[in-house]
Each structure stands twice: as C-alpha cells, then as structure tokens.
Design a protein around this motif. Sequence first.
Motif, PDB file in Angstrom:
ATOM      1  N   LEU A  41       6.101  -5.900  46.516  1.00  0.00           N
ATOM      2  CA  LEU A  41       5.504  -7.233  46.576  1.00  0.00           C
ATOM      3  C   LEU A  41       4.161  -7.266  45.857  1.00  0.00           C
ATOM      4  CD1 LEU A  41       6.158  -8.391  50.259  1.00  0.00           C
ATOM      5  CD2 LEU A  41       7.344  -9.108  48.198  1.00  0.00           C
ATOM      6  N   LEU A  42       3.977  -8.266  45.031  1.00  0.00           N
ATOM      7  CA  LEU A  42       2.698  -8.521  44.362  1.00  0.00           C
ATOM      8  C   LEU A  42       2.164  -7.292  43.638  1.00  0.00           C
ATOM      9  CD1 LEU A  42       0.988 -10.644  47.161  1.00  0.00           C
ATOM     10  CD2 LEU A  42       2.244 -11.473  45.171  1.00  0.00           C
ATOM     11  N   GLY A  43       3.058  -6.497  43.071  1.00  0.00           N
ATOM     12  CA  GLY A  43       2.628  -5.332  42.309  1.00  0.00           C
ATOM     13  C   GLY A  43       2.079  -4.200  43.139  1.00  0.00           C
ATOM     14  N   ASN A  44       2.288  -4.240  44.461  1.00  0.00           N
ATOM     15  CA  ASN A  44       1.794  -3.177  45.329  1.00  0.00           C
ATOM     16  C   ASN A  44       2.550  -1.889  45.033  1.00  0.00           C
ATOM     17  OD1 ASN A  44       0.979  -1.589  47.596  1.00  0.00           O
ATOM     18  ND2 ASN A  44       0.477  -3.483  48.668  1.00  0.00           N
ATOM     19  N   ALA A  45       1.846  -0.757  45.009  1.00  0.00           N
ATOM     20  CA  ALA A  45       2.465   0.537  44.700  1.00  0.00           C
ATOM     21  C   ALA A  45       3.361   1.029  45.828  1.00  0.00           C
ATOM     22  CB  ALA A  45       1.381   1.576  44.404  1.00  0.00           C
ATOM     23  N   VAL A  96       3.558  13.080  47.584  1.00  0.00           N
ATOM     24  CA  VAL A  96       2.329  13.118  46.792  1.00  0.00           C
ATOM     25  C   VAL A  96       2.089  11.781  46.100  1.00  0.00           C
ATOM     26  CG1 VAL A  96       2.351  15.610  46.430  1.00  0.00           C
ATOM     27  CG2 VAL A  96       3.553  14.145  44.810  1.00  0.00           C
ATOM     28  N   GLY A  97       2.939  10.799  46.363  1.00  0.00           N
ATOM     29  CA  GLY A  97       2.802   9.487  45.750  1.00  0.00           C
ATOM     30  C   GLY A  97       2.001   8.537  46.619  1.00  0.00           C
ATOM     31  N   PRO A  98       1.933   7.262  46.222  1.00  0.00           N
ATOM     32  CA  PRO A  98       1.158   6.269  46.967  1.00  0.00           C
ATOM     33  C   PRO A  98       1.617   6.072  48.410  1.00  0.00           C
ATOM     34  CG  PRO A  98       1.760   5.427  44.796  1.00  0.00           C
ATOM     35  CD  PRO A  98       2.497   6.711  44.981  1.00  0.00           C
ATOM     36  N   SER A  99       2.902   6.362  48.695  1.00  0.00           N
ATOM     37  CA  SER A  99       3.438   6.164  50.054  1.00  0.00           C
ATOM     38  C   SER A  99       3.160   7.335  50.986  1.00  0.00           C
ATOM     39  CB  SER A  99       4.959   5.950  49.989  1.00  0.00           C
ATOM     40  OG  SER A  99       5.277   4.814  49.244  1.00  0.00           O
ATOM     41  N   ALA A 100       2.597   8.430  50.481  1.00  0.00           N
ATOM     42  CA  ALA A 100       2.463   9.659  51.266  1.00  0.00           C
ATOM     43  C   ALA A 100       1.717   9.447  52.581  1.00  0.00           C
ATOM     44  CB  ALA A 100       1.763  10.737  50.438  1.00  0.00           C
ATOM     45  N   GLY A 101       0.630   8.701  52.551  1.00  0.00           N
ATOM     46  CA  GLY A 101      -0.143   8.467  53.768  1.00  0.00           C
ATOM     47  C   GLY A 101       0.626   7.664  54.793  1.00  0.00           C
ATOM     48  N   TYR A 102       1.453   6.739  54.323  1.00  0.00           N
ATOM     49  CA  TYR A 102       2.267   5.947  55.237  1.00  0.00           C
ATOM     50  C   TYR A 102       3.317   6.837  55.917  1.00  0.00           C
ATOM     51  CZ  TYR A 102       0.092   1.879  53.128  1.00  0.00           C
ATOM     52  OH  TYR A 102      -0.827   0.952  52.694  1.00  0.00           O
ATOM     53  N   LEU A 103       3.873   7.799  55.165  1.00  0.00           N
ATOM     54  CA  LEU A 103       4.864   8.707  55.740  1.00  0.00           C
ATOM     55  C   LEU A 103       4.233   9.559  56.841  1.00  0.00           C
ATOM     56  CD1 LEU A 103       6.773   9.808  52.499  1.00  0.00           C
ATOM     57  CD2 LEU A 103       7.411   8.038  54.165  1.00  0.00           C
ATOM     58  N   VAL A 104       3.018  10.042  56.598  1.00  0.00           N
ATOM     59  CA  VAL A 104       2.294  10.777  57.642  1.00  0.00           C
ATOM     60  C   VAL A 104       1.997   9.827  58.808  1.00  0.00           C
ATOM     61  CG1 VAL A 104       0.132  11.956  58.213  1.00  0.00           C
ATOM     62  CG2 VAL A 104       1.287  12.439  56.042  1.00  0.00           C
ATOM     63  N   GLY A 144      -2.156   5.246  55.891  1.00  0.00           N
ATOM     64  CA  GLY A 144      -1.595   4.963  54.578  1.00  0.00           C
ATOM     65  C   GLY A 144      -2.547   4.399  53.549  1.00  0.00           C
ATOM     66  N   ILE A 145      -3.414   3.497  53.961  1.00  0.00           N
ATOM     67  CA  ILE A 145      -4.276   2.801  53.000  1.00  0.00           C
ATOM     68  C   ILE A 145      -5.231   3.756  52.273  1.00  0.00           C
ATOM     69  CG2 ILE A 145      -6.159   1.105  52.812  1.00  0.00           C
ATOM     70  CD1 ILE A 145      -4.566  -0.617  54.851  1.00  0.00           C
ATOM     71  N   PRO A 146      -5.939   4.646  52.978  1.00  0.00           N
ATOM     72  CA  PRO A 146      -6.852   5.548  52.244  1.00  0.00           C
ATOM     73  C   PRO A 146      -6.127   6.453  51.252  1.00  0.00           C
ATOM     74  CG  PRO A 146      -7.339   5.576  54.601  1.00  0.00           C
ATOM     75  CD  PRO A 146      -6.045   4.836  54.429  1.00  0.00           C
ATOM     76  N   VAL A 147      -4.936   6.948  51.626  1.00  0.00           N
ATOM     77  CA  VAL A 147      -4.186   7.820  50.722  1.00  0.00           C
ATOM     78  C   VAL A 147      -3.688   7.025  49.518  1.00  0.00           C
ATOM     79  CG1 VAL A 147      -2.148   9.302  50.490  1.00  0.00           C
ATOM     80  CG2 VAL A 147      -3.547   9.400  52.571  1.00  0.00           C
ATOM     81  N   GLN A 148      -3.196   5.814  49.768  1.00  0.00           N
ATOM     82  CA  GLN A 148      -2.759   4.965  48.664  1.00  0.00           C
ATOM     83  C   GLN A 148      -3.910   4.697  47.700  1.00  0.00           C
ATOM     84  OE1 GLN A 148      -1.057   1.198  49.831  1.00  0.00           O
ATOM     85  NE2 GLN A 148      -1.036   0.414  47.745  1.00  0.00           N
ATOM     86  N   ALA A 149      -5.089   4.426  48.262  1.00  0.00           N
ATOM     87  CA  ALA A 149      -6.267   4.172  47.424  1.00  0.00           C
ATOM     88  C   ALA A 149      -6.621   5.408  46.594  1.00  0.00           C
ATOM     89  CB  ALA A 149      -7.448   3.759  48.303  1.00  0.00           C
TER      90      ALA A 149
END
Length: 197
Positions: A41-45, A96-104, A144-149
Amino acid sequence: MTDPTATVPTTRAGLHAADAARVATFAALIAVLGLPGALPLLGNAVPVTLQTLGVMLAGAILGARRGALAVLTFLALAAAGLPVLAGGRGGLGAFVGPSAGYLVGFVVGAWVVGLLVHRLRRVTFLGVLGAAVVGGVGVVYACGIPVQAAVTGVPVPETALLSAVFLPGDLLKAVACAAVTVGVARAYPAALRHRED
C-alpha cells in the motif's frame, strides 16, 4: 493419588504432545493466512497481510509461551525456505529485509497477547481486544518500524507515518481475534486454561 499428566508424552521442549499439536496447528494457521497474498500500500516496503491475525489468535488461545512457540515454528519454516510468508516468500532473505522487525515482533506480540489474556479474570470481548491491540498491533509496530527505517534508510517518524496505513486493517484483525477467542472460550473453556504461562 497419581499425577494424571505423568504418563502424557512430552517433547524435548517440555510440551505435552497435545500442546505440541496445538503449536503446530497455529503455525500452520499463520501460514494459511498468508495464502491470500501480500498487498503493498502507498509504496510501503512492508506489505499488508492477514498473518498478524494468526499471531494474535496464537497468543490469545494458546497462551504466552505456546503462542510464541507457534510463531517461532512458523518462522523456522520460513527460514528453511518454505514459502509460508505472505506472497509465497521464504528463506533467510526475509529476515534481513524491511519486514524483519515485524517478524521478530510477531513472536513478542504473541507472547504479550497471551500474557495479557491469561491475566484476565474473565475472557471478555473488550479484554481480549485490548490485549490484541497492545500485543498484536502496538508491540509488532514497536519492533517493526525501527528495523524498517534502518533497512530502508527512511527516518523513523516518516516510516511510522507510512505504517499508519496498516492500522485500520490491524484493528479489524484485533476485533476478529477478540470475537474468535471469546467464542472458543464459551464453546471450549478448557482451551484457554494456560497452566504453564
């Protein structure tokens, strides 16, 4: 008087066989909720998926320890290369991608949801809803947000703003989690007796 659990088979993790089966079932449920795919959505990684609902349900129904184990089992399957992540993804690259923090965050979120639901005097819709919002939304976002950033190089405030697009859907998932958990508690109260969590 003998201990009725003395003859119940246990796994190496110290789980009864029935608990291990429940953990495996919820790991499979989380994987199945990824089948509809991922919606960017909206170009989110990071894409929108239904798998957060499975994480909330695992914590709410299985309890903190078993809920977190269900998510860890699911993530182990993903790390092994099975296409269980939303959109048919799998492999170590997802970690190791943008979703990694969300998975944790899925693991920690399931544990927090389970802990909060276990502390309820009575399993109520609002009580479970609050637990799902705190653990399944707040904790997952906080991880998730800090890791994505960090991975994308986008500042944390901007990443948080981009992640706000997930909020309406995640709140609906929390509502669904509360409704299902209350239904399970009424139909099968023993399912939510978390003696070890």
